[in-house]
Motif scaffolding. Structure first.
Motif, PDB file in Angstrom:
ATOM      1  N   ASP A 269      -0.002   4.198   0.438  1.00  0.00           N
ATOM      2  CA  ASP A 269       0.849   5.282  -0.038  1.00  0.00           C
ATOM      3  C   ASP A 269       1.769   4.649  -1.073  1.00  0.00           C
ATOM      4  OD1 ASP A 269       2.902   7.167  -0.470  1.00  0.00           O
ATOM      5  OD2 ASP A 269       2.616   8.014   1.522  1.00  0.00           O
ATOM      6  N   ARG A 270       1.488   4.891  -2.329  1.00  0.00           N
ATOM      7  CA  ARG A 270       2.233   4.233  -3.393  1.00  0.00           C
ATOM      8  C   ARG A 270       3.678   4.712  -3.434  1.00  0.00           C
ATOM      9  NH1 ARG A 270      -0.274   4.894  -8.820  1.00  0.00           N
ATOM     10  NH2 ARG A 270       0.758   2.932  -9.365  1.00  0.00           N
TER      11      ARG A 270
ATOM     12  N   ILE B  98      -7.461  -3.415  -1.126  1.00  0.00           N
ATOM     13  CA  ILE B  98      -7.418  -2.147  -1.850  1.00  0.00           C
ATOM     14  C   ILE B  98      -6.714  -2.366  -3.179  1.00  0.00           C
ATOM     15  CG2 ILE B  98      -5.234  -1.472  -0.742  1.00  0.00           C
ATOM     16  CD1 ILE B  98      -6.295   1.416  -0.654  1.00  0.00           C
ATOM     17  N   ALA B  99      -7.201  -1.733  -4.219  1.00  0.00           N
ATOM     18  CA  ALA B  99      -6.617  -1.882  -5.542  1.00  0.00           C
ATOM     19  C   ALA B  99      -5.340  -1.058  -5.675  1.00  0.00           C
ATOM     20  CB  ALA B  99      -7.630  -1.480  -6.593  1.00  0.00           C
ATOM     21  N   TRP B 100      -4.660  -1.255  -6.775  1.00  0.00           N
ATOM     22  CA  TRP B 100      -3.369  -0.606  -7.011  1.00  0.00           C
ATOM     23  C   TRP B 100      -3.459   0.920  -6.926  1.00  0.00           C
ATOM     24  CZ3 TRP B 100      -2.211   2.702 -11.131  1.00  0.00           C
ATOM     25  CH2 TRP B 100      -3.268   2.908 -12.027  1.00  0.00           C
ATOM     26  N   ASN B 101      -4.596   1.469  -7.322  1.00  0.00           N
ATOM     27  CA  ASN B 101      -4.746   2.928  -7.370  1.00  0.00           C
ATOM     28  C   ASN B 101      -5.487   3.482  -6.154  1.00  0.00           C
ATOM     29  OD1 ASN B 101      -7.235   1.900  -7.856  1.00  0.00           O
ATOM     30  ND2 ASN B 101      -7.661   3.106  -9.675  1.00  0.00           N
TER      31      ASN B 101
ATOM     32  N   THR C  60       8.671  -2.651  -6.096  1.00  0.00           N
ATOM     33  CA  THR C  60       7.465  -1.884  -5.837  1.00  0.00           C
ATOM     34  C   THR C  60       6.228  -2.777  -5.893  1.00  0.00           C
ATOM     35  OG1 THR C  60       6.112  -0.005  -6.554  1.00  0.00           O
ATOM     36  CG2 THR C  60       7.192  -1.282  -8.273  1.00  0.00           C
ATOM     37  N   VAL C  61       5.248  -2.431  -5.077  1.00  0.00           N
ATOM     38  CA  VAL C  61       3.944  -3.081  -5.158  1.00  0.00           C
ATOM     39  C   VAL C  61       2.898  -2.075  -5.607  1.00  0.00           C
ATOM     40  CG1 VAL C  61       4.422  -4.875  -3.462  1.00  0.00           C
ATOM     41  CG2 VAL C  61       3.530  -2.655  -2.701  1.00  0.00           C
ATOM     42  N   SER C  62       3.349  -0.972  -6.186  1.00  0.00           N
ATOM     43  CA  SER C  62       2.429   0.100  -6.553  1.00  0.00           C
ATOM     44  C   SER C  62       1.428  -0.325  -7.615  1.00  0.00           C
ATOM     45  CB  SER C  62       3.210   1.324  -7.034  1.00  0.00           C
ATOM     46  OG  SER C  62       3.972   1.009  -8.189  1.00  0.00           O
ATOM     47  N   ASN C  63       1.708  -1.402  -8.326  1.00  0.00           N
ATOM     48  CA  ASN C  63       0.778  -1.883  -9.348  1.00  0.00           C
ATOM     49  C   ASN C  63      -0.010  -3.112  -8.899  1.00  0.00           C
ATOM     50  OD1 ASN C  63       1.585   0.097 -11.240  1.00  0.00           O
ATOM     51  ND2 ASN C  63       3.387  -1.131 -11.758  1.00  0.00           N
TER      52      ASN C  63
ATOM     53  N   THR D 259       3.792   1.356   0.818  1.00  0.00           N
ATOM     54  CA  THR D 259       3.273   0.942   2.118  1.00  0.00           C
ATOM     55  C   THR D 259       1.752   0.970   2.110  1.00  0.00           C
ATOM     56  OG1 THR D 259       5.231   1.827   3.256  1.00  0.00           O
ATOM     57  CG2 THR D 259       3.262   1.462   4.597  1.00  0.00           C
ATOM     58  N   ILE D 260       1.144  -0.007   2.809  1.00  0.00           N
ATOM     59  CA  ILE D 260      -0.297   0.043   3.035  1.00  0.00           C
ATOM     60  C   ILE D 260      -0.551   0.121   4.535  1.00  0.00           C
ATOM     61  CG2 ILE D 260      -0.815  -1.238   0.928  1.00  0.00           C
ATOM     62  CD1 ILE D 260      -1.605  -3.607   2.795  1.00  0.00           C
ATOM     63  N   TYR D 261      -1.738   0.560   4.882  1.00  0.00           N
ATOM     64  CA  TYR D 261      -2.092   0.780   6.271  1.00  0.00           C
ATOM     65  C   TYR D 261      -3.451   0.161   6.575  1.00  0.00           C
ATOM     66  CZ  TYR D 261       1.465   4.372   5.537  1.00  0.00           C
ATOM     67  OH  TYR D 261       2.621   5.029   5.202  1.00  0.00           O
TER      68      TYR D 261
END
Length: 123
Positions: free
Chosen positions: A72-73, A50-53, A27-30, A77-79
Motif C-alpha cells: 500500500d504505497r 514486489i516492485a515500486w508499483n 517514503t519507500v513508494s519508489n 507499508t508492505i504485507y
C-alpha cells in the motif's frame, strides 16, 4: 528510512498469518521491497519481492501458491499474507527496501532492513 515488521506469532500447521512492514522516516513508494527469512541454524533466504508499483512480483519456489506479497504505497507499508503454513516456514521474517525500483531475490541491492518478526509454525 526505518522498517518495522510485525504480525509474527505462533500458528498451527495449515494456518495463516499476515505480516506487515511499515516504513517511517521517508517514503519507500519508489523502492522495490522484499521479504526474506532466516530459520534457526540456516542462512537467510529470499521469500518474495514486489516492485515500486506493485508489479514484478516474484516468489521463492518454496512459498509459491501459499504466500502473497502486496503493498500500500499510501500507507508506506508492505504485507506478506502467508497461508497453508508448514513447519519449515518457521523463521524470523525480515522486510527490506531495495535501492532500485524493481526488487529481486538477491540480498545485495537491499540497503535497508527491518528488525524481523518471528513466525513459529507448530506441527
Amino acid at each position: 528510512v526505518q522498517l518495522q515488521a510485525s504480525g509474527g506469532g505462533l500458528v498451527q500447521t495449515g494456518g495463516s498469518l499476515r505480516l506487515s512492514c511499515a516504513a517511517s522516516g521517508r517514503t519507500v513508494s519508489n523502492n522495490g521491497m522484499g521479504w526474506f527469512r532466516q530459520a534457526p541454524g540456516k542462512e537467510r533466504e529470499f521469500v518474495a519481492a514486489i516492485a515500486w508499483n506493485g508489479g514484478n512480483i516474484i516468489y521463492a519456489d518454496s512459498v509459491k501458491g501459499r504466500f502473497t506479497i502486496s503493498r500500500d504505497r499510501l500507507k508506506n507499508t508492505i504485507y506478506l499474507q502467508m497461508n497453508s503454513l508448514k513447519a519449515e516456514d518457521t523463521a524470523i521474517y525480515y522486510c527490506a527496501a531495495s535501492r532500485y525500483a524493481v526488487a529481486g531475490s538477491q540480498a545485495g541491492p537491499y540497503n535497508k532492513w527491518g528488525q524481523g518478526t518471528l513466525v513459529t509454525v507448530s506441527s
